[in-house]
Write a protein that holds these residues in place. Structure first.
Motif, mmCIF file in Angstrom:
data_model
loop_
_atom_site.group_PDB
_atom_site.id
_atom_site.type_symbol
_atom_site.label_atom_id
_atom_site.label_comp_id
_atom_site.label_asym_id
_atom_site.label_seq_id
_atom_site.Cartn_x
_atom_site.Cartn_y
_atom_site.Cartn_z
ATOM 1 N N SER A 1 0.836 -1.197 0.000
ATOM 2 C CA SER A 1 0.000 0.000 0.000
ATOM 3 C C SER A 1 0.870 1.247 0.000
ATOM 4 C CB SER A 1 -0.922 0.015 1.228
ATOM 5 O OG SER A 1 -1.571 1.267 1.365
ATOM 6 N N TYR A 2 0.741 2.049 -1.057
ATOM 7 C CA TYR A 2 1.498 3.295 -1.128
ATOM 8 C C TYR A 2 1.008 4.287 -0.078
ATOM 9 C CZ TYR A 2 3.869 7.301 -3.237
ATOM 10 O OH TYR A 2 4.669 8.391 -3.461
ATOM 11 N N SER A 3 -0.290 4.266 0.222
ATOM 12 C CA SER A 3 -0.828 5.188 1.232
ATOM 13 C C SER A 3 -0.232 4.900 2.607
ATOM 14 C CB SER A 3 -2.353 5.075 1.294
ATOM 15 O OG SER A 3 -2.939 5.493 0.083
ATOM 16 N N TRP A 4 -0.160 3.613 2.980
ATOM 17 C CA TRP A 4 0.412 3.272 4.283
ATOM 18 C C TRP A 4 1.903 3.589 4.335
ATOM 19 C CZ3 TRP A 4 -1.552 2.783 8.825
ATOM 20 C CH2 TRP A 4 -2.856 2.317 8.991
ATOM 21 N N MET A 5 2.588 3.329 3.227
ATOM 22 C CA MET A 5 4.010 3.661 3.215
ATOM 23 C C MET A 5 4.221 5.159 3.430
ATOM 24 S SD MET A 5 6.900 3.124 0.247
ATOM 25 C CE MET A 5 6.561 4.725 -0.509
ATOM 26 N N MET A 6 3.394 5.988 2.753
ATOM 27 C CA MET A 6 3.521 7.429 2.917
ATOM 28 C C MET A 6 3.119 7.879 4.322
ATOM 29 S SD MET A 6 5.014 8.715 0.515
ATOM 30 C CE MET A 6 4.875 10.285 1.361
ATOM 31 N N PHE A 7 2.207 7.168 4.943
ATOM 32 C CA PHE A 7 1.863 7.466 6.338
ATOM 33 C C PHE A 7 3.103 7.352 7.219
ATOM 34 C CE2 PHE A 7 1.009 5.569 10.484
ATOM 35 C CZ PHE A 7 0.197 6.529 11.070
ATOM 36 N N PHE A 8 3.834 6.242 7.076
ATOM 37 C CA PHE A 8 5.014 6.035 7.909
ATOM 38 C C PHE A 8 6.141 6.997 7.540
ATOM 39 C CE2 PHE A 8 2.989 1.793 8.394
ATOM 40 C CZ PHE A 8 2.889 1.799 9.781
ATOM 41 N N VAL A 9 6.296 7.302 6.240
ATOM 42 C CA VAL A 9 7.314 8.267 5.830
ATOM 43 C C VAL A 9 7.026 9.632 6.445
ATOM 44 C CG1 VAL A 9 8.207 9.567 3.864
ATOM 45 C CG2 VAL A 9 7.949 7.091 3.695
ATOM 46 N N THR A 10 5.756 10.058 6.376
ATOM 47 C CA THR A 10 5.394 11.383 6.884
ATOM 48 C C THR A 10 5.583 11.472 8.390
ATOM 49 O OG1 THR A 10 3.780 11.576 5.087
ATOM 50 C CG2 THR A 10 3.565 13.112 6.935
ATOM 51 N N LEU A 11 5.172 10.432 9.096
ATOM 52 C CA LEU A 11 5.353 10.432 10.547
ATOM 53 C C LEU A 11 6.839 10.432 10.907
ATOM 54 C CD1 LEU A 11 4.295 10.280 13.418
ATOM 55 C CD2 LEU A 11 4.065 7.795 13.148
ATOM 56 N N MET A 12 7.639 9.661 10.188
ATOM 57 C CA MET A 12 9.076 9.627 10.463
ATOM 58 C C MET A 12 9.707 10.999 10.238
ATOM 59 S SD MET A 12 12.056 7.256 8.709
ATOM 60 C CE MET A 12 12.004 8.170 7.168
ATOM 61 N N VAL A 13 9.329 11.663 9.154
ATOM 62 C CA VAL A 13 9.881 12.993 8.871
ATOM 63 C C VAL A 13 9.486 13.969 9.972
ATOM 64 C CG1 VAL A 13 9.750 14.958 7.299
ATOM 65 C CG2 VAL A 13 10.035 12.652 6.386
#
Length: 522
Positions: A296-308
């Protein structure tokens, strides 16, 4: 000590962990191991940079280098992965140095960044290695903007990058060699073409337009954080081939960013850069990025955004307004990507989908031929390698038709057509796998019925390749013997014959949706 750690039954916690992972199934178990290895590798890189006395910005840069080295390198062999990993600094560190030297020269910096965008996308024509090197080069320029790397910080940043690459390579190839012993992984041969019709060339121009738009609009929003718009536009073009795919990926990126920013307000802002909770959340985010990337690209971006968001807190610049600006910049990048695929050498969803469907059907045919050769007693490779390639092609078909089967798609007839094609292709894959299992039994060899059935499968494939539709969407009467074989206990030959009949039937049914012009179903 080990005795004190044993559970009832003589099992240590490590043994129980291995048993638990093994029960997840091979695919999920592999994702768990790869994700856990990423946490270990990036943690080792960060620890090495910190213990070397490097400043915080350089430590963050090193962690990003390790993440990219473990995430982007995807060669089909371990040796190929090692070569690509060794080439990463050759491609990325000169770009990093150039970005640092141009840090105070906005016009030259922007022009160079766009040149890196074009070259990074164009490099995908050389397969997974070109893709990895292009991403790494782009992200090194991006990281220089994110961390405000100037000439004075360049030596320490390069040192951190080298340490991180060593740590990532050590983890991947020595400490936790997940891929060792698995053999070469299947790969899809890229779609061909010349000049502007070549997909990588077309995408390079589209990405150049999208990132140019994002750069200008992003700087209108913020002269300090404009690079997020460029990054959003760039990453939307990864693994897309049509207008519809880009639109869906842009939507998913914005969705993942929105949810990640909401989590950032709840987690990153209260943490306020505290080291222990920040490292714990970042480790969880790294695991989530690697685990959800194939799903899931949406879930991956969720974790990327939170990490940033957590990293911004660690750097001491996080506040709610910054998170809001991040959303605006992401939206600008998504708009740039959508505009690019709409006006710059556009490719329709239908055109892109038809290419992958035809390639999947051709692969089904090759799988059946390989199984037939094995049934005839010929030496050589069986259909297993082709079946692995078929799974990759079916994944690419699903990605291509995602815009048509998306819940928000208003085209109901096209959605139904796409779902029918997916269901029939999945049925073909099931029959091919069953055929391969039956063909592996020596008792199934030299059955004249199987030769005739393979010929009918080949005829069905030729019908699909023909431009004219079949007289009707049904299979011919030759399918009837499959039912009669079930009266007596089935032999290996009977099972193979049943799979061939079912495969022929699915191929005949594919003729109706594939030979229906898409505009008539709109």
């Amino acid at each position: 000590m080990e005795k004190s750690l044993r559970k009832p039954g003589g099992r240590t916690p490590a043994h129980l962990l291995r048993r638990t992972v093994a029960t997840l199934g091979p695919e999920r178990s592999l994702r768990v191991r790869v994700s856990s290895r990423a946490v270990v590798g990036i943690g080792l890189a960060v620890a090495g940079c910190a213990l070397s006395g490097l400043p915080l910005q350089a430590v963050v840069a090193g962690g990003l280098v390790a993440l990219l080295a473990l995430f982007t390198v995807a060669d089909t062999t371990v040796r190929g992965q090692a070569v690509t990993t060794a080439l990463l600094p050759v491609a990325g560190f000169p770009v990093l140095a150039l970005a640092a030297l141009l840090h105070e020269l906005p016009l030259a910096r922007d022009a160079t960044f766009l040149a890196v965008v074009f070259a990074g996308v164009y490099a995908r024509r050389w397969g997974s290695r070109g893709n990895a090197l292009g991403i790494f080069a782009f992200m090194e320029f991006f990281a220089a903007q994110f961390l405000h790397t100037g000439p004075e910080r360049l030596p320490e940043t390069l040192a951190a990058g080298l340490l991180a690459l060593v740590a990532a390579a050590l983890t991947r190839f020595v400490l936790w060699p997940v891929e060792r012993g698995t053999g070469p992984q299947p790969a899809i041969v890229p779609v061909g073409g010349r000049g502007l019709s070549r997909p990588t060339t077309r995408q390079a121009f589209q990405a150049l337009f999208a990132c140019g738009f994002a750069l200008a609009a992003g700087q209108a929003l913020s002269l300090d954080r404009w690079y997020w718009a460029v990054g959003a536009a760039w990453w939307i073009f990864v693994n897309t081939a049509s207008r519809g795919e880009t639109l869906v990926r842009g939507f998913r990126r914005v969705l993942g960013t929105v949810t990640g920013l909401a989590a950032g307000l709840l987690v990153a802002v209260p943490a306020d850069g505290a080291v222990a909770p920040t490292l714990a959340v970042v480790a969880c985010c790294v695991f989530g990025i690697f685990y959800t990337a194939p799903l899931s690209y949406s879930w991956m971006m969720f974790f990327v955004t939170l990490m940033v968001g957590m990293l911004y807190g660690l750097l001491g610049v996080l506040h709610p307004g910054l998170l809001g600006l991040r959303l605006e910049e992401t939206a600008v990048g998504a708009v740039g990507a959508v505009l690019a695929v709409a006006v710059v050498l556009p490719v329709t969803t239908h055109a892109a989908t038809e290419v992958w469907i035809r390639r999947a059907v051709h692969c089904v045919h090759e799988c059946a031929l390989d199984a037939a050769r094995r049934l005839a007693g010929e030496s050589g490779d069986g259909p297993e390698a082709r079946i692995a390639e078929l799974e990759l092609l079916l994944g690419r078909v699903r990605l291509s038709v995602a815009p048509l089967v998306h819940p928000l798609s208003p085209m109901r007839a096209r959605k139904a057509r796409a779902r029918q094609v997916l269901a029939l292709l999945d049925d073909c894959a099931r029959q091919v796998r069953g055929l391969a299992e039956a063909a592996a039994d020596p008792a199934a060899s030299h059955d004249a019925r199987l030769t005739a059935a393979c010929e009918r499968v080949e005829d069905a494939v030729r019908r699909l390749a023909a431009p004219a539709p079949a007289p009707d969407g049904t299979a011919p009467s030759a399918l009837a013997p499959a039912a009669a074989a079930a009266v007596e206990p089935p032999t290996p030959g009977d099972r193979a014959l049943a799979h061939l009949h079912a495969l022929e039937n699915a191929l005949h049914q594919l003729a109706a949706p594939l030979h229906t012009p898409p505009r008539t179903t709109a």
